[in-house]
Each structure stands twice: as C-alpha cells, then as structure tokens.
Design an enzyme around this catalytic site. Structure first.
Site, PDB file in Angstrom:
ATOM      1  N   GLY A 168     -16.574   9.930   1.617  1.00 15.31           N
ATOM      2  CA  GLY A 168     -17.123   9.068   2.650  1.00 15.31           C
ATOM      3  C   GLY A 168     -16.062   8.158   3.241  1.00 15.31           C
ATOM      4  N   ASP A 169     -15.163   7.657   2.397  1.00 18.06           N
ATOM      5  CA  ASP A 169     -14.105   6.766   2.867  1.00 18.06           C
ATOM      6  C   ASP A 169     -13.054   7.510   3.681  1.00 18.06           C
ATOM      7  OD1 ASP A 169     -14.841   4.198   1.829  1.00 18.06           O
ATOM      8  OD2 ASP A 169     -14.354   4.918  -0.160  1.00 18.06           O
ATOM      9  N   THR A 170     -12.529   8.581   3.132  1.00 15.19           N
ATOM     10  CA  THR A 170     -11.436   9.261   3.815  1.00 15.19           C
ATOM     11  C   THR A 170     -11.899   9.929   5.103  1.00 15.19           C
ATOM     12  OG1 THR A 170     -11.788  11.138   2.322  1.00 15.19           O
ATOM     13  CG2 THR A 170     -10.029   9.622   1.765  1.00 15.19           C
TER      14      THR A 170
END
Length: 397
Positions: A168-170
């Site tokens: 989700g972050d990357t």
C-alpha cells in the site's frame, strides 16, 4: 548520454517511513535534489526499522539514497518558518502525515501556494484529504484491506494473509511520483502553476484491482480467495514438484496447446471446448489436476527445462537468496551495491525503469542524520550566526 531528466528539480521531503519517502526516492533516482526534513534526535523512524547495522536500518540505505538530511523541529514555530522558507525555493513538497497536521503547523496548501505559486504538493495519506475517514490513521495494511487486496490473499476458508511487503505504501508512492511528473509537465511544458496531488493508500491499491468492481457491478460476482490460482484465467497456478513448487502460466490459447502437447495430453490441447480461456476456466480444476500430476513426478529444474523447450511461461518461486544469486538479475544490472556511511556494502534494487538515453542513477549514499543541515540552510540564505542560534534553541540539529 544526456543528463538526468529531473536534474534541477528541488524536492522538499517532509514524509516519514515509506510512502512519501518512496515517492521522493523515485524522483531522486532520476536526478531531483531531495532535501529530507527529519526531526532532531532519532530522525525518520525508518532508521530503526527491521534489521540494523551499527544502529541504522539497512532498509534506510536503500530508501534514502540520493537524499540530503536536514534536521528541523517542525513542532516549533521557527522550524515551521524554515520549512516555509525552503518551500518558497522548491519545486515539489512531499508529505505523508495525517490530514490536518500540515495545517496545524501553518504549512497548508493555501499558505505554501501563496508563497510559491509554482510549488507542487504531494500529499499521501491513508484515506485521502477528504471524505468521512480522512482524519483516521491509515497504514499500508489497512489500505490494502480496504481496497480488497487482503480479502483475496490466502487459501479459501482460511484467514486472509498479507503479501509480506508494505505494498500500500510503495504503490501509493509510485502513484504519487507519477502525479508529480504530470504536474511538472503541466507547469513547465504547458505554462501552468503548481497544484496538489492527493494520493490515498487504499485508492492506489484499488487502482490495481483489475476486474473486481466491473464484475461485481454487472454480475454481482465477488471474487473469492483462490490460493495460488488466478480465478477465471486458466491454467495458471503453482504446481507441486518433487522438490517444491513451480509456477506455470499456460493460459494463452496457443501456449495451452503447446503445454498439453509437452505433458502428453495432446487430446486436451485439441479439445474444442478448451480452445479459449472461457472454456478452460470452466474446467480449471481438471486442468490443474492434470498438470499437477505431471509436475509431481519431476524436479523443478526438469519442469522448467521442459517448459522452456515448449515455449510455455514458467518459473521457480524465488526467495531473496535466489534473487541475490540469479545471473539474470546480475546481467541486467537490476541489483546495485552502495557503500553506507558505516563502511558496509549494501545491495539493493537498482533504479527502475530503465531509460536508454536518460537513465536514473544512484549518485550518493543515504545520509547520516542532519548531515546536510548546514549546507542546505546556508544555501537557503541563513548565515553561520543564524544557524548557531537555531541550533542552540533546538530548532535544527
């Protein structure tokens, strides 16, 4: 070879941990000057995440390459003044705090835009800057769950599992970097001004969700967990071998025929009901059983050799140890090695994507905490006496 595409672009990174810093890393790899603002003391918490060497995460060495570290206490009004001064000279500002935090610090979009109409502001958050959940904290795992990814991961009837990476972050970071590039193009090639990019973790994953919503909206169909298989696309699965599992993707029409010929089931390859994917999908369990029975009698290397000869996509399931030893990774230059400030050599993913004329590059190691505070603030117009006063008051370090 021409210079790096983003050379001359100045990025002010206020984010922490993964999403915002990953976006900034992507821009830095292609030439942008990234000034990373860190809190005095411990700095970005990522410095202490996962495995540490002499007190610093080796993850940090990959995530913060090509960046400059400036220690500023954003909780103090003088620290906020410094950020406004730096933002007035920047092209891009990246932050991934909970919505409302920047406004609390006097660093709202309206304030920064008034100071620098050309500034582009990337804001990454769990749920976006608006909507009923905007003020809630959101990490990658929560965004992945809300976007439907966690629901699909795992075996039928068992607890959902995560991918083992902060996707989700990357992925939000990649969407954010793409937004910055679009905004730079609009500003510099089309005579526009700066603008805000609002990137939510859950929306970035949702954007990759393929046919989930179209199928539900038309048929009311809810895709369920399917383990290693890809429902509706067949045959494509992980199949048992004598020494592990192998992936085989025989879901193209001609590829399927070659696969069946190679495993001694030309009858299935010639079956008109299996000529196209819709027919194969209806008989996916039968096909998986046939392929699995064939692979179970062989070693992984034998299966891969046979699939290579038949022109069928197949591959082993790599651990990171396999990646580090794989000759294709090395031949492509996909693995880079960087000497950290501590003196150790750290291997990491190289710069992607690969451009022929303006490739990215790892120019500098990850910075030590506050390594560039004086140089950056001096370039911004603060003399030695001013910096000494700010340091004495704990505003900078």
């Amino acid at each position: 070879m021409a210079g790096q595409i983003l050379a001359g672009i100045r990025v002010l990174e206020l984010g922490q941990l993964i999403a915002g810093p990953f976006a900034a890393k992507t821009l830095a790899d292609f030439g942008a000057q990234v000034i990373k603002i860190e809190p005095p003391g411990q700095g970005d918490p990522l410095r202490k995440w996962r495995l540490l060497h002499e007190g610093t995460s080796v993850w940090w060495e990959a995530q913060s390459r090509n960046k400059q570290s400036v220690c500023v206490d954003l909780r103090q009004p003088e620290g906020q003044d410094l950020v406004r001064q730096l933002a007035a000279q920047a092209d891009v500002l990246i932050e991934n705090f909970r919505p409302g935090t920047m406004e609390k610090w006097g660093l709202s979009w309206e304030t920064l835009h008034a100071l620098n109409p050309r500034l582009i502001m990337l804001r990454i958050s769990g749920y976006g800057q608006t909507g009923p959940k905007a003020q809630e904290p959101g990490f990658a795992a929560i965004g992945e769950a809300m976007a439907g990814l966690r629901y699909l991961n795992g075996e039928p009837g068992r607890a959902p599992v995560r991918a083992g990476l902060s996707l989700g972050d990357t992925i939000a970071g990649l969407h954010g970097a793409m937004g910055v590039l679009l905004a730079l193009y609009q500003r510099d090639a089309r005579g526009g001004q700066g603008q805000v990019i609002d990137a939510a973790l859950y929306e970035s994953i949702f954007n990759l969700s393929e046919s989930l919503l179209p199928e539900y909206s038309v048929f009311g169909a809810v895709r369920e967990p399917a383990g290693a298989a890809l429902p509706g696309i067949a045959p494509s699965n992980a199949y048992p071998c004598r020494d592990g599992y192998v992936l085989i993707a025989g879901n193209g029409d001609a590829i399927f025929q070659r696969l069946m010929q190679r495993i001694g089931r030309a009858d299935l390859g010639a079956d008109p009901d299996l000529a196209h994917n819709d027919g194969r999908a209806r008989r996916a369990h039968e096909l998986d059983a046939v392929i699995g029975a064939w692979t179970a009698q062989r070693d992984i290397d034998g299966v891969l050799d046979a699939m290579r000869e038949a022109g069928v996509p197949a591959g082993r399931i790599y651990s990171v140890a396999d990646i580090a030893q794989d000759p294709h990774y090395r031949a492509r230059g996909a693995i880079a090695s960087l000497r950290a400030a501590s003196g150790i050599d750290v291997e990491m993913p190289a710069v992607f994507p690969c451009l022929s004329d303006n490739p990215g590059a790892i120019r500098e190691r990850a910075p030590q905490l506050g390594e560039h505070t004086d140089a950056v603030l001096q370039a911004a117009g603060l003399d030695e006496q001013q910096r000494a006063g700010l340091r004495a008051r704990g505003v900078i370090a």
